[in-house]
Motif scaffolding. Structure first.
Motif, mmCIF file in Angstrom:
data_model
loop_
_atom_site.group_PDB
_atom_site.id
_atom_site.type_symbol
_atom_site.label_atom_id
_atom_site.label_comp_id
_atom_site.label_asym_id
_atom_site.label_seq_id
_atom_site.Cartn_x
_atom_site.Cartn_y
_atom_site.Cartn_z
ATOM 1 N N ASP A 68 -9.280 -112.969 -38.287
ATOM 2 C CA ASP A 68 -8.311 -112.365 -37.494
ATOM 3 C C ASP A 68 -8.543 -112.676 -36.058
ATOM 4 O O ASP A 68 -7.590 -112.968 -35.300
ATOM 5 C CB ASP A 68 -8.409 -110.816 -37.811
ATOM 6 C CG ASP A 68 -8.085 -110.318 -38.731
ATOM 7 O OD1 ASP A 68 -7.201 -111.094 -39.669
ATOM 8 O OD2 ASP A 68 -8.523 -109.212 -39.358
ATOM 9 N N ASP A 69 -9.782 -112.947 -35.556
ATOM 10 C CA ASP A 69 -9.987 -113.367 -34.241
ATOM 11 C C ASP A 69 -9.202 -114.777 -33.836
ATOM 12 O O ASP A 69 -9.868 -115.701 -34.541
ATOM 13 C CB ASP A 69 -11.303 -113.352 -34.033
ATOM 14 C CG ASP A 69 -11.753 -113.924 -32.587
ATOM 15 O OD1 ASP A 69 -11.270 -113.049 -31.512
ATOM 16 O OD2 ASP A 69 -12.352 -114.848 -32.256
ATOM 17 N N PRO A 70 -8.478 -114.887 -32.924
ATOM 18 C CA PRO A 70 -7.799 -116.279 -32.651
ATOM 19 C C PRO A 70 -8.728 -117.283 -32.304
ATOM 20 O O PRO A 70 -8.730 -118.213 -32.661
ATOM 21 C CB PRO A 70 -6.853 -115.816 -31.818
ATOM 22 C CG PRO A 70 -6.522 -114.401 -31.811
ATOM 23 C CD PRO A 70 -7.849 -113.901 -32.220
ATOM 24 N N SER A 71 -9.732 -116.932 -31.359
ATOM 25 C CA SER A 71 -10.587 -117.817 -30.994
ATOM 26 C C SER A 71 -11.545 -118.501 -32.206
ATOM 27 O O SER A 71 -11.624 -119.750 -32.287
ATOM 28 C CB SER A 71 -11.665 -117.393 -29.901
ATOM 29 O OG SER A 71 -11.026 -117.028 -28.739
ATOM 30 N N LEU A 72 -11.999 -117.609 -32.918
ATOM 31 C CA LEU A 72 -12.872 -118.107 -34.014
ATOM 32 C C LEU A 72 -11.920 -118.782 -35.075
ATOM 33 O O LEU A 72 -12.185 -120.135 -35.543
ATOM 34 C CB LEU A 72 -13.313 -116.954 -34.734
ATOM 35 C CG LEU A 72 -14.265 -117.524 -35.923
ATOM 36 C CD1 LEU A 72 -15.446 -118.442 -35.610
ATOM 37 C CD2 LEU A 72 -14.951 -116.236 -36.729
ATOM 38 N N ARG A 73 -10.730 -118.602 -35.550
ATOM 39 C CA ARG A 73 -9.745 -119.190 -36.173
ATOM 40 C C ARG A 73 -9.535 -120.418 -35.590
ATOM 41 O O ARG A 73 -9.427 -121.655 -36.468
ATOM 42 C CB ARG A 73 -8.336 -118.274 -36.263
ATOM 43 C CG ARG A 73 -7.477 -119.062 -36.884
ATOM 44 C CD ARG A 73 -6.127 -118.488 -36.481
ATOM 45 N NE ARG A 73 -5.679 -118.987 -35.228
ATOM 46 C CZ ARG A 73 -4.761 -118.232 -34.411
ATOM 47 N NH1 ARG A 73 -4.194 -117.167 -34.955
ATOM 48 N NH2 ARG A 73 -4.611 -118.818 -33.166
ATOM 49 N N ASP A 74 -9.425 -120.662 -34.195
ATOM 50 C CA ASP A 74 -9.024 -121.978 -33.818
ATOM 51 C C ASP A 74 -10.245 -122.886 -33.803
ATOM 52 O O ASP A 74 -9.988 -124.210 -34.117
ATOM 53 C CB ASP A 74 -8.578 -121.820 -32.225
ATOM 54 C CG ASP A 74 -7.208 -121.076 -32.268
ATOM 55 O OD1 ASP A 74 -6.477 -121.089 -33.147
ATOM 56 O OD2 ASP A 74 -6.851 -120.943 -31.050
ATOM 57 N N GLU A 75 -11.309 -122.360 -33.931
ATOM 58 C CA GLU A 75 -12.445 -123.267 -33.841
ATOM 59 C C GLU A 75 -12.586 -123.835 -35.220
ATOM 60 O O GLU A 75 -13.060 -124.855 -35.485
ATOM 61 C CB GLU A 75 -13.602 -122.502 -33.465
ATOM 62 C CG GLU A 75 -14.035 -122.150 -32.191
ATOM 63 C CD GLU A 75 -14.080 -123.515 -31.177
ATOM 64 O OE1 GLU A 75 -14.862 -124.224 -31.551
ATOM 65 O OE2 GLU A 75 -13.758 -123.812 -30.259
ATOM 66 N N ILE A 76 -12.284 -122.937 -36.068
ATOM 67 C CA ILE A 76 -12.195 -123.298 -37.656
ATOM 68 C C ILE A 76 -11.225 -124.444 -37.889
ATOM 69 O O ILE A 76 -11.427 -125.702 -38.481
ATOM 70 C CB ILE A 76 -11.968 -122.262 -38.685
ATOM 71 C CG1 ILE A 76 -13.247 -121.370 -38.476
ATOM 72 C CG2 ILE A 76 -11.841 -122.562 -39.979
ATOM 73 C CD1 ILE A 76 -12.930 -119.992 -39.314
ATOM 74 N N LEU A 77 -9.996 -124.458 -37.147
ATOM 75 C CA LEU A 77 -9.000 -125.272 -37.399
ATOM 76 C C LEU A 77 -9.624 -126.771 -36.759
ATOM 77 O O LEU A 77 -9.142 -127.553 -37.069
ATOM 78 C CB LEU A 77 -7.695 -124.864 -36.739
ATOM 79 C CG LEU A 77 -7.274 -123.678 -37.575
ATOM 80 C CD1 LEU A 77 -5.711 -123.376 -36.896
ATOM 81 C CD2 LEU A 77 -6.748 -123.776 -39.091
ATOM 82 N N ILE A 78 -9.926 -126.674 -35.590
ATOM 83 C CA ILE A 78 -10.627 -128.034 -34.927
ATOM 84 C C ILE A 78 -11.272 -128.450 -35.716
ATOM 85 O O ILE A 78 -11.550 -129.530 -35.809
ATOM 86 C CB ILE A 78 -11.269 -127.251 -33.677
ATOM 87 C CG1 ILE A 78 -10.130 -127.109 -32.574
ATOM 88 C CG2 ILE A 78 -11.875 -128.538 -32.873
ATOM 89 C CD1 ILE A 78 -10.533 -126.467 -31.215
ATOM 90 N N ALA A 79 -12.483 -127.770 -36.387
ATOM 91 C CA ALA A 79 -13.422 -128.455 -37.400
ATOM 92 C C ALA A 79 -12.982 -129.070 -38.251
ATOM 93 O O ALA A 79 -12.977 -129.866 -39.106
ATOM 94 C CB ALA A 79 -14.452 -127.324 -37.653
ATOM 95 N N ALA A 80 -11.779 -128.429 -39.185
ATOM 96 C CA ALA A 80 -11.196 -128.699 -40.107
ATOM 97 C C ALA A 80 -10.616 -130.073 -40.236
ATOM 98 O O ALA A 80 -10.513 -130.817 -40.963
ATOM 99 C CB ALA A 80 -10.385 -127.656 -40.946
#
Length: 374
Positions: free
Chosen positions: A29-41
């Protein structure tokens, strides 16, 4: 212990874009963590995205996040994320109409909505722009069908048609369709129409920038002087449109327009914003067609006032895109045909320090959900 964590996802082509589709429940749910995952993916931060599944181009570095909607009149919520190629950035301010064309098929096959025969209407709420879009998905016999005879320029072969209808083209994040308060602005000596209809855009005459508007995308991308000038104008347009400092945002999009080279109504070169789109963004086409219905815009000056019902034909670097405008009650609805295809399904692997931080769904085996029958 494995130092990577898997997240269920489906890779899909939507229109002339491509990217992973996630269920919202499978991301934090946390946008910052979500974005880090998308960057890595996707491997953001490298021009080839060599350490992820991005394709090294803005049109193949996109993400769709989908969930069942609780909003009245909507079946699913769709959050779009534009992941930068060269920078470790994620922008969720715009919508993407091409990726949107795959949201309906994805949602149906994920079991988020009942499937009908022969066509399933999917009512999509775009979280980014707070607008509604309807998608008509081919589901003969209660099965999502990707094969068909529909063809769109910029994609090889043919596929099943997905008809998209944008119900709120002019109701974006800004208060009005023209955030500067006028249909024509003068920015550093250049006429511009700053419009927020489906996508915040800065529309310019190609000739005013020293080009014809008929160049290939590669030719425009090689024109460093043009790109630098567009970025200067874009930042000022963003400020005037109330978007603040847009240096790290992908909106507003710069758009060059010109008289048609062929039988279309308008030649368009759409920027994303640092490079020219190989075809034309769906939301860009919707916004330009909407601009053609308003007197005083640069679009109206070139093609004349278009009163619905009407069809506007845009010429882009790889062909054409047709947008139909019609009235539905007290609103103008813009529609166009797209196609989509499911490419692969499985788990995208990211560093476990990201995957295990907040999300209990990560690291589990992806089971393809059975579509719900009507």
């Amino acid at each position: 212990m494995n130092d990577q964590s898997g997240i269920p996802c489906v890779m899909m082509r939507g229109g002339t874009s491509r990217g992973p589709f996630f269920l919202a429940q499978d991301l934090p749910d946390d946008p910052s963590l979500r974005d880090e995952i998308l960057i890595a993916a996707l491997g953001a931060g490298h021009p080839l995205q060599i350490d992820g599944i991005g394709g090294g181009n803005a049109v193949t570095s996109k993400v769709a996040i989908v969930s069942r909607s609780t909003r009245p009149g909507a079946d699913v919520d769709y959050l779009f994320a534009q992941v930068s190629v060269a920078k470790r950035l994620v922008d969720t301010s715009p919508n993407c109409g091409n990726m949107l064309s795959a949201v309906g098929p994805f949602a149906i096959e994920a079991g988020l909505i009942p499937i009908m025969d022969p066509v399933t209407l999917v009512r999509i709420y775009n979280v980014n722009t707070r607008t509604m879009v309807e998608a008509e998905v081919q589901t003969p016999g209660g099965i999502v069908t990707y094969g068909g005879e529909a063809k769109i320029d910029g994609v090889p072969g043919t596929a099943a048609p997905v008809m998209l209808s944008f119900l709120d083209a002019s109701a974006q994040a800004q208060d009005t369709m023209f955030p500067t308060g006028q249909t024509l602005d003068r920015i550093d000596g250049i006429d511009a129409t700053c419009i927020n209809a489906a996508m915040p855009m800065m529309v310019l005459r190609a000739a005013d920038l020293g080009v014809t508007g008929h160049e290939t995308a590669a030719e425009l991308n090689a024109n460093a002087g043009l790109l630098a000038r567009l970025e200067e104008l874009r930042r000022e347009a963003g400020r005037r449109m109330g978007l603040g400092d847009v240096s790290e945002k992908v909106v507003p999009k710069p758009v060059l327009i010109a008289p048609p080279a062929g039988e279309g109504d308008l030649a368009v070169r759409y920027f994303m914003p640092a490079t020219c789109h190989p075809t034309l963004a769906t939301t860009g086409a919707i916004g330009l067609a909407t601009a053609g219905t308003v007197s005083g815009t640069l679009v109206e000056q070139l093609i004349g006032l278009r009163t619905p019902p009407s069809v506007v034909v845009f010429e882009h670097p790889m062909g054409r895109m047709d947008v139909g405008m019609r009235r539905r009650g007290d609103r103008t609805v813009a529609s166009l045909l797209r196609t989509a295809r499911r490419l692969f399904e499985g788990r995208i692997l990211v560093p476990a320090k990201l995957g295990n931080a907040q999300n209990p769904f990560m690291g589990t085996k992806l089971e393809k959900e059975t579509p719900v029958s009507a």
